[in-house]
Design an enzyme around this catalytic site. Structure first.
Site, PDB file in Angstrom:
ATOM      1  N   GLY A  10      -4.244  -1.781  33.783  1.00 55.51           N
ATOM      2  CA  GLY A  10      -3.865  -3.158  34.135  1.00 55.51           C
ATOM      3  C   GLY A  10      -4.321  -3.501  35.538  1.00 55.51           C
ATOM      4  N   GLU A 103      -1.745   6.400  35.280  1.00 51.71           N
ATOM      5  CA  GLU A 103      -1.565   7.632  34.528  1.00 51.71           C
ATOM      6  C   GLU A 103      -2.704   7.896  33.533  1.00 51.71           C
ATOM      7  OE1 GLU A 103       2.288   7.278  32.867  1.00 51.71           O
ATOM      8  OE2 GLU A 103       2.227   9.362  32.138  1.00 51.71           O
ATOM      9  N   THR A 126      -0.548   1.856  40.274  1.00 47.92           N
ATOM     10  CA  THR A 126       0.407   1.352  39.291  1.00 47.92           C
ATOM     11  C   THR A 126       1.303   0.358  39.979  1.00 47.92           C
ATOM     12  OG1 THR A 126       2.597   1.910  38.474  1.00 47.92           O
ATOM     13  CG2 THR A 126       1.413   3.663  39.526  1.00 47.92           C
ATOM     14  N   ASP A 128       3.967  -0.593  38.958  1.00 47.33           N
ATOM     15  CA  ASP A 128       5.360  -0.202  38.720  1.00 47.33           C
ATOM     16  C   ASP A 128       5.858   0.851  39.706  1.00 47.33           C
ATOM     17  OD1 ASP A 128       5.464  -1.919  36.583  1.00 47.33           O
ATOM     18  OD2 ASP A 128       5.076  -0.389  35.088  1.00 47.33           O
ATOM     19  N   GLN A 275       3.188 -11.648  38.579  1.00 48.65           N
ATOM     20  CA  GLN A 275       3.537 -10.511  39.432  1.00 48.65           C
ATOM     21  C   GLN A 275       2.356  -9.614  39.767  1.00 48.65           C
ATOM     22  OE1 GLN A 275       7.589  -8.659  38.026  1.00 48.65           O
ATOM     23  NE2 GLN A 275       6.794  -9.958  36.401  1.00 48.65           N
TER      24      GLN A 275
END
Lengths: 343, 343, 343, 343
Positions: A10, A103, A126, A128, A275
């Protein structure tokens, strides 16, 4: 030396800053040549590549996304994938590869290095923030800032109408964005994937906030689940406009439950893709730039099979395998700490 | 238990977030009472205080500045200062004191603790990020974001007119804001107090940028100095409109020197106070909140004479003396790393 | 003179700026007293009121929402509503009323004035900018800025993944937010309620954008409808998690149709409530402040049954009836003008 | 048809949006060719030009500055200037010229049109908003937003230290930026070039603000002057570091006077170039885009010697001569209106 660069997974604010730093130091300090592979692992798989020199990286520092494109292509799921990649690298005379990704992307890099001798250096990415090998990943701070700004805005709407506002933020497996933006935005409830929540307890916090004459903001990570989550998911299944089963997101589901149980009006906002797009925050530009500088130095040092990582204020190297070994989730005690602001 | 809270030194985004977190946890989890002293050490010195409970800290998380006011008052420079402070604390039945401030404020807390037995816990604060005991201080990230956004804006003006733009940012003794915002903003020269600069070298970078058909941005910390800085300061002395000696800032001085030596038009922007005001960034709200939560827990644990600090992603405790022991300056190798983007 | 103030309908950035300006000029220049009614028309209906003086309006200028609360209560739908309102006004010795709100709120004000002799002055408010009596309403500029910033962010995600991104913005009956933010954000398709759209034509624009090697952003007002919209709505009906009929929003529906017809990946972002919350833009603070100043002057002048409106750069007065007479929709020729950027 | 485009004068957010709109409609709707002249009138004077097609204008909408460069070159002050320009236009087969700029740039266009028959259409540009022929110019809204955000930030610093903060904003001859940002930012004093100010009166407002236990923000346009301004300017003259006479700006001067007369600490922030750089606000992108679309249509219609202008929500055409005929200053009654917030 000729170095390949690719970005996978992403998109994430800061990818371009990494690419720029890699190329600037690589060309200026080490005299390397660069080639950019398109769309993650699809690039070396299919040979799709673009020239990558200093002119190509001019002005890209503040831009979100990635000039190289991205994809979730996994060469190990393609017929003869690994061999096609080593073929492309040989054809293009690529001596080493810098893989920027999460990952999955880094997992591929690790296997290509371990099993096929591809000289890879990784840069973790990432949004996140759930990679255990590094204190922070770039993109996360930008996402938290965007979510916090949205929560700031929603407070005034909640107060004006004395409504519950549920904000669903990113975070499928880890609640970092929910926790940081929820704390920074002054949310009254924060729900994370690490701990199943009890809807009645949530309703209790909501009600207590109203008793104090304020309106509650509930921040919920997209991966958060109620105690009886499996049942809920089944119940939430509905047919979409094409007749397919459609699951309401947890935010929408929770707002309805709160309405039903407390009798208060509740609304949901799903922040979604905003985001992860747009210009990176200053912290992310700094971190991504430092990651890029250290990644190309790792190449120079022959530190293959490794990736760069942040520890405190230092950029260090860790084995690629570490990146994917363990998900970094929100520790229970840190989450508990936040509960003083609930209700 | 009754706890006093004060904020000293220059204001800084995040002070209110600390106060709020201290009070929320203190009242809700530990059942403490609070009193807010006004204007730093002037508060306990003169007895100026305000009630500090949960209603007082409602809604202050996103607000810059400090609801308690601030000052640079040093009680050890006031007649009978320390005794007046212990007097106030006794009168007000204050059991412990949380002092939020920089080197000076915490230095006073350390002496009051060591020499007068005042039960103090410190929370470090400096927008310049120059305290060695902690990885980051809150306020710094906000300042860097503001400076970076300004640099982003100045690029387009520089390019449109093919001018040099010199941006003077905060940082008297340490170049952290200059370094981070300069890197994040894509500056072409970054000058920090840690290393005297050579104006001819700066002009070389400026000229090389123009040769590549781009216009340079020079970020200079207010405390940066040329090699022959002492002479410069003497020369720069001029009479202001009241007949007092007035020093041009380094930014203004440098712009003129660049104009004179390169023949290119140069302009200066001094960011000034906008860097330290207004709503904190999400990172600073998070850090300040965690500092507050851990500071009141340190009080509960009787960890007096200590302050909270960030190490990696953990909040730890360190002796107050450490906070003021050594200035944290930009390491030479980190500054050198940035030079790949110069010119 | 004692003046009542109320805010009705959906919240909107700038409401507090109006209240502040009304009170500042009213108290300082005209010596009036003020009373704030709570939650729109519910306030005078039930007698719920708060004191409203200069201290109450300190610091509210930059705050979104409304310190008076809001509701959609319509007294003409309540038993004996109008009489209860005149009763409250008499009891509270209120000489005149300033009603800040949209079509509904101002419609009530008009009837109370015309039929019951209540001395009302109106201030128009609609985030959708769809009142024909005024060039702009406050709140609109803030919403457009927020939507534009979101579109800016989504561009990089769209490009990185070569995806279609559909952004659903507010606008049930008028496409002003879609049009302005779409144009300002460089959208490739803009769909408004004023003109039914043809999905195949939309797909044509999407495809042509991909052919130019860019990824499309489609901005769609929540009230926009395809040619065969009624059918679509029926088809889109699905059962939600409580077994109720649930309609997908037009954005979600459109993204699926685009995926189905073009074979390109498409994602939806629904901006929702963040568009109407938070601090107003500078323009909205200016406009709201001027509206407030002129509204209280209208009271002083006895210009009841009127409301303030913007014409060019002037604030003028128009009959309240005009405000609700005709919806201000996007003129076809202005929409056509925008099409040069489609595709 | 082959159309030349140039941008002159100080840079301004929105210039690129105009260029893009001109080219998009010109190429797509009218089939025109374009040539971009470099650096304002210097381009046609020296023949410096760049190709200008749809690829050149891709992605420039959100970018500040101008891709064509700018200068203050006035061909009528160059030997044989007008003839050299007509020569270049003939050589390059340019049929018409779109000049985007302020009073000076448009004045040249008017003379070239009237005296030399050059087919010119103008697009007005001034960040100061001081052209009488148009309600607003693009760039102004961006500048006001930036200044307002800075004022928002400075409030918290002022309050925390109980200091006066003087903010100097752009506006040499007209106080529009000061007035709008001062009102939007909640300033306590606003000083504009249109009305000489009395320092004692300013100090009175400052003192009254402190009496109410708040700290004042004073917004002053760079062109504002005290009653005895001529004397002041003479006194303020000081030698700079090169021995040249140097004038303190009015902001710095005023802060010192306030300190001297009220005994309160005062600080100055000079916003400077950040006001005119960077990405345009949504309003400015919209206005610039509409100006561009209408300018090229004016070319198609043969409406030479005219410029586009905003009247209410309409874009109209006015003679170029009108643009420069009269400075649009802040009307006294609008300034007086703002005084209710002073002190």
């Amino acid at each position: 030396m000729r170095i390949g660069v690719l970005t996978g997974g992403g998109d994430c604010p800061g990818l371009n800053a990494v690419i720029r730093a890699v190329v600037r130091r690589g060309v200026q300090d080490y005299g390397y040549d660069f080639i950019g592979f398109r769309d993650g692992w699809r690039g070396p798989l299919t040979g799709a590549a673009v020239p990558l020199g200093i002119p190509a990286v001019r002005g890209i520092l503040p831009r979100g996304g990635t000039i190289l494109g991205s994809s979730r292509t996994n060469p190990f799921k393609e017929p003869d994938g690994a061999r096609r990649i080593t073929g492309t690298l040989a054809e293009q005379a690529v001596d080493a590869l810098i893989a920027i990704g999460g990952e999955d992307t880094l997992g591929v890099a690790a296997r290509l290095h371990d099993e096929y001798g591809v000289r890879c250096v990784g840069v973790p990415k990432t949004i996140d923030n759930d990679l255990s090998a590094t204190d922070y990943t770039f993109g996360f701070d930008t996402a938290v800032n965007i979510a916090t700004e949205a929560i700031d805005r929603l407070h005034t709407t909640a107060e004006s109408h004395m409504r519950v506002l549920v904000v669903e933020v990113m975070g499928r497996h880890a609640g970092w964005i929910a926790l940081h933006s929820g704390l920074a935005g002054g949310a009254n409830v924060i729900l994370v994937p690490e701990q199943r929540f009890d809807v009645d307890e949530v309703c209790g916090w909501v009600t207590s906030r109203f008793r104090a004459s304020y309106a509650p903001i509930v921040v919920v990570a997209e991966g958060a689940m109620p105690h009886d989550g499996d049942l809920v998911l089944k119940d939430a299944a509905a047919l979409d406009s094409f007749g397919h089963v459609r699951l309401s997101g947890v935010g929408e589901w929770l707002a309805k439950e709160i309405e039903r149980r407390t009798g208060k009006e509740a609304r949901t906002t799903v922040l979604g893709h905003v985001q992860r797009g747009g210009t990176p925050s200053a912290f992310d530009r700094w971190l991504a730039t430092r990651f890029g500088l250290h990644a190309i130095t790792a190449v120079r040092d022959g530190a293959f099979g490794q990736m760069v990582a942040l520890r405190g204020t230092d950029v260090v190297r860790v084995p690629l395998a570490e990146a994917t070994a363990r998900l970094k989730t929100v520790p229970l005690e840190v989450y508990e700490e936040a509960k003083v602001f609930f209700g």
